[in-house]
Design a protein around this motif. Structure first.
Motif, PDB file in Angstrom:
ATOM      1  N   ALA A   8       0.834  -1.203   0.000  1.00 17.90           N
ATOM      2  CA  ALA A   8       0.000   0.000   0.000  1.00 17.90           C
ATOM      3  C   ALA A   8       0.869   1.253   0.000  1.00 17.90           C
ATOM      4  CB  ALA A   8      -0.940  -0.010   1.204  1.00 17.90           C
ATOM      5  N   VAL A   9       1.942   1.258   0.782  1.00 19.04           N
ATOM      6  CA  VAL A   9       2.841   2.406   0.830  1.00 19.04           C
ATOM      7  C   VAL A   9       3.544   2.588  -0.520  1.00 19.04           C
ATOM      8  CG1 VAL A   9       4.985   3.282   1.867  1.00 19.04           C
ATOM      9  CG2 VAL A   9       3.174   2.356   3.331  1.00 19.04           C
ATOM     10  N   LEU A  10       3.995   1.500  -1.125  1.00  6.70           N
ATOM     11  CA  LEU A  10       4.655   1.587  -2.430  1.00  6.70           C
ATOM     12  C   LEU A  10       3.707   2.111  -3.508  1.00  6.70           C
ATOM     13  CD1 LEU A  10       6.829  -1.655  -2.504  1.00  6.70           C
ATOM     14  CD2 LEU A  10       7.608   0.709  -2.311  1.00  6.70           C
ATOM     15  N   ILE A  11       2.499   1.600  -3.529  1.00  5.60           N
ATOM     16  CA  ILE A  11       1.520   2.046  -4.526  1.00  5.60           C
ATOM     17  C   ILE A  11       1.161   3.512  -4.293  1.00  5.60           C
ATOM     18  CG2 ILE A  11      -0.862   1.763  -5.328  1.00  5.60           C
ATOM     19  CD1 ILE A  11      -0.444  -1.282  -4.877  1.00  5.60           C
ATOM     20  N   GLY A  12       0.933   3.876  -3.044  1.00  5.54           N
ATOM     21  CA  GLY A  12       0.627   5.271  -2.725  1.00  5.54           C
ATOM     22  C   GLY A  12       1.781   6.195  -3.087  1.00  5.54           C
ATOM     23  N   GLY A  13       3.009   5.758  -2.810  1.00  3.87           N
ATOM     24  CA  GLY A  13       4.186   6.556  -3.162  1.00  3.87           C
ATOM     25  C   GLY A  13       4.321   6.738  -4.658  1.00  3.87           C
ATOM     26  N   PHE A  14       4.051   5.684  -5.412  1.00  3.71           N
ATOM     27  CA  PHE A  14       4.118   5.766  -6.868  1.00  3.71           C
ATOM     28  C   PHE A  14       3.078   6.737  -7.412  1.00  3.71           C
ATOM     29  CE2 PHE A  14       2.838   4.292 -11.108  1.00  3.71           C
ATOM     30  CZ  PHE A  14       4.040   4.449 -11.778  1.00  3.71           C
ATOM     31  N   ILE A  15       1.869   6.656  -6.895  1.00  2.00           N
ATOM     32  CA  ILE A  15       0.804   7.568  -7.340  1.00  2.00           C
ATOM     33  C   ILE A  15       1.171   9.007  -7.005  1.00  2.00           C
ATOM     34  CG2 ILE A  15      -1.595   8.249  -6.927  1.00  2.00           C
ATOM     35  CD1 ILE A  15      -2.216   5.224  -6.628  1.00  2.00           C
ATOM     36  N   LEU A  16       1.684   9.251  -5.814  1.00  3.05           N
ATOM     37  CA  LEU A  16       2.095  10.595  -5.417  1.00  3.05           C
ATOM     38  C   LEU A  16       3.230  11.098  -6.316  1.00  3.05           C
ATOM     39  CD1 LEU A  16       1.735  12.911  -3.430  1.00  3.05           C
ATOM     40  CD2 LEU A  16       3.390  11.784  -1.934  1.00  3.05           C
ATOM     41  N   PHE A  17       4.196  10.232  -6.621  1.00  2.63           N
ATOM     42  CA  PHE A  17       5.300  10.586  -7.511  1.00  2.63           C
ATOM     43  C   PHE A  17       4.775  10.999  -8.882  1.00  2.63           C
ATOM     44  CE2 PHE A  17       8.123   9.103 -10.916  1.00  2.63           C
ATOM     45  CZ  PHE A  17       9.203   9.937 -10.698  1.00  2.63           C
ATOM     46  N   MET A  18       3.842  10.243  -9.434  1.00  2.14           N
ATOM     47  CA  MET A  18       3.297  10.556 -10.762  1.00  2.14           C
ATOM     48  C   MET A  18       2.538  11.884 -10.745  1.00  2.14           C
ATOM     49  SD  MET A  18       4.461   8.257 -12.698  1.00  2.14           S
ATOM     50  CE  MET A  18       3.541   8.463 -14.193  1.00  2.14           C
ATOM     51  N   ILE A  19       1.808  12.162  -9.687  1.00  4.69           N
ATOM     52  CA  ILE A  19       1.080  13.429  -9.578  1.00  4.69           C
ATOM     53  C   ILE A  19       2.057  14.594  -9.518  1.00  4.69           C
ATOM     54  CG2 ILE A  19      -0.375  14.812  -8.038  1.00  4.69           C
ATOM     55  CD1 ILE A  19      -1.878  12.182  -7.383  1.00  4.69           C
ATOM     56  N   ILE A  20       3.102  14.464  -8.703  1.00  5.77           N
ATOM     57  CA  ILE A  20       4.092  15.537  -8.580  1.00  5.77           C
ATOM     58  C   ILE A  20       4.827  15.743  -9.903  1.00  5.77           C
ATOM     59  CG2 ILE A  20       6.280  16.164  -7.462  1.00  5.77           C
ATOM     60  CD1 ILE A  20       5.138  14.853  -4.894  1.00  5.77           C
ATOM     61  N   ARG A  21       5.208  14.650 -10.554  1.00  2.00           N
ATOM     62  CA  ARG A  21       5.901  14.759 -11.842  1.00  2.00           C
ATOM     63  C   ARG A  21       5.024  15.448 -12.885  1.00  2.00           C
ATOM     64  NH1 ARG A  21       7.998   9.674 -15.265  1.00  2.00           N
ATOM     65  NH2 ARG A  21       6.084  10.019 -16.401  1.00  2.00           N
ATOM     66  N   GLY A  22       3.751  15.099 -12.937  1.00  2.33           N
ATOM     67  CA  GLY A  22       2.826  15.746 -13.871  1.00  2.33           C
ATOM     68  C   GLY A  22       2.674  17.228 -13.585  1.00  2.33           C
ATOM     69  N   PHE A  23       2.589  17.579 -12.314  1.00  2.00           N
ATOM     70  CA  PHE A  23       2.465  18.994 -11.939  1.00  2.00           C
ATOM     71  C   PHE A  23       3.722  19.767 -12.321  1.00  2.00           C
ATOM     72  CE2 PHE A  23       3.260  22.437  -8.940  1.00  2.00           C
ATOM     73  CZ  PHE A  23       2.167  23.245  -9.209  1.00  2.00           C
ATOM     74  N   LEU A  24       4.905  19.183 -12.099  1.00  2.00           N
ATOM     75  CA  LEU A  24       6.155  19.861 -12.439  1.00  2.00           C
ATOM     76  C   LEU A  24       6.286  20.067 -13.949  1.00  2.00           C
ATOM     77  CD1 LEU A  24       8.639  18.181  -9.939  1.00  2.00           C
ATOM     78  CD2 LEU A  24       7.707  20.507  -9.852  1.00  2.00           C
ATOM     79  N   THR A  25       5.876  19.088 -14.747  1.00  2.00           N
ATOM     80  CA  THR A  25       5.898  19.231 -16.209  1.00  2.00           C
ATOM     81  C   THR A  25       4.939  20.322 -16.652  1.00  2.00           C
ATOM     82  OG1 THR A  25       6.490  16.910 -16.497  1.00  2.00           O
ATOM     83  CG2 THR A  25       5.533  18.028 -18.404  1.00  2.00           C
ATOM     84  N   TRP A  26       3.736  20.314 -16.094  1.00  2.00           N
ATOM     85  CA  TRP A  26       2.725  21.329 -16.419  1.00  2.00           C
ATOM     86  C   TRP A  26       3.239  22.719 -16.066  1.00  2.00           C
ATOM     87  CZ3 TRP A  26      -0.020  24.573 -13.069  1.00  2.00           C
ATOM     88  CH2 TRP A  26      -1.099  25.249 -13.635  1.00  2.00           C
ATOM     89  N   SER A  27       3.822  22.845 -14.885  1.00  2.00           N
ATOM     90  CA  SER A  27       4.338  24.129 -14.424  1.00  2.00           C
ATOM     91  C   SER A  27       5.496  24.607 -15.300  1.00  2.00           C
ATOM     92  CB  SER A  27       4.793  23.991 -12.966  1.00  2.00           C
ATOM     93  OG  SER A  27       5.308  25.191 -12.491  1.00  2.00           O
ATOM     94  N   SER A  28       6.396  23.694 -15.665  1.00  2.00           N
ATOM     95  CA  SER A  28       7.530  24.041 -16.518  1.00  2.00           C
ATOM     96  C   SER A  28       7.048  24.491 -17.902  1.00  2.00           C
ATOM     97  CB  SER A  28       8.458  22.835 -16.652  1.00  2.00           C
ATOM     98  OG  SER A  28       9.474  23.082 -17.576  1.00  2.00           O
ATOM     99  N   ASN A  29       6.058  23.809 -18.466  1.00  2.00           N
ATOM    100  CA  ASN A  29       5.514  24.209 -19.764  1.00  2.00           C
ATOM    101  C   ASN A  29       4.891  25.595 -19.693  1.00  2.00           C
ATOM    102  OD1 ASN A  29       6.289  21.952 -21.204  1.00  2.00           O
ATOM    103  ND2 ASN A  29       4.378  20.873 -20.860  1.00  2.00           N
ATOM    104  N   ASN A  30       4.161  25.870 -18.627  1.00  2.00           N
ATOM    105  CA  ASN A  30       3.525  27.180 -18.494  1.00  2.00           C
ATOM    106  C   ASN A  30       4.547  28.299 -18.354  1.00  2.00           C
ATOM    107  OD1 ASN A  30       0.965  26.167 -18.742  1.00  2.00           O
ATOM    108  ND2 ASN A  30       0.564  26.103 -16.555  1.00  2.00           N
ATOM    109  N   ALA A  31       5.696  28.004 -17.754  1.00  2.00           N
ATOM    110  CA  ALA A  31       6.745  29.010 -17.574  1.00  2.00           C
ATOM    111  C   ALA A  31       7.566  29.214 -18.843  1.00  2.00           C
ATOM    112  CB  ALA A  31       7.660  28.611 -16.417  1.00  2.00           C
TER     113      ALA A  31
END
Length: 111
Positions: A8-31
């Motif tokens: 459960a911790v590994l799956i939750g960590g992976f999901i959190l990682f993917m959300i953060i990575r997507g947000f960072l890509t979105w933010s970088s594109n907007n900048a």
């Protein structure tokens, strides 16, 4: 019981990682500035994922553009734009970071 907690911790960590990575890509594109550059379409490809058994598949569409300085950039394009882009086309690519915005083909008429 411990194995379920670890999973459960590994799956939750992976999901959190993917959300953060997507947000960072979105933010970088907007900048990033919106670029309009002369280029040539040198390749197109499709990537199909899923689709085994009863599950549905997902298709992603990509085009590779080569600029006047020989630098290349592959961008994910929408299905509707993918059909209008032809390898060998020359024109103006509009993009922002890793986000495809559009491609305007330069038409040349031969007599």
């Amino acid at each position: 019981m411990l194995i379920f907690t670890i999973m459960a911790v590994l799956i939750g960590g992976f999901i959190l990682f993917m959300i953060i990575r997507g947000f960072l890509t979105w933010s970088s594109n907007n900048a990033s500035p919106i670029q309009n550059l002369v280029c040539k379409v040198v390749a197109k490809r499709m990537q199909v994922s899923g689709g085994s058994g009863d599950s549905s598949s997902n298709t992603s569409y990509y085009a590779t553009f080569e600029f006047e300085d020989r630098r290349r950039l592959e961008l994910r394009v929408g299905r509707d734009q993918f059909g209008y882009i032809v390898e060998g086309d020359e024109g103006i690519l509009t993009y922002q970071g890793t986000r495809f915005k559009g491609f305007s083909r330069q038409l040349s008429f031969q007599t």
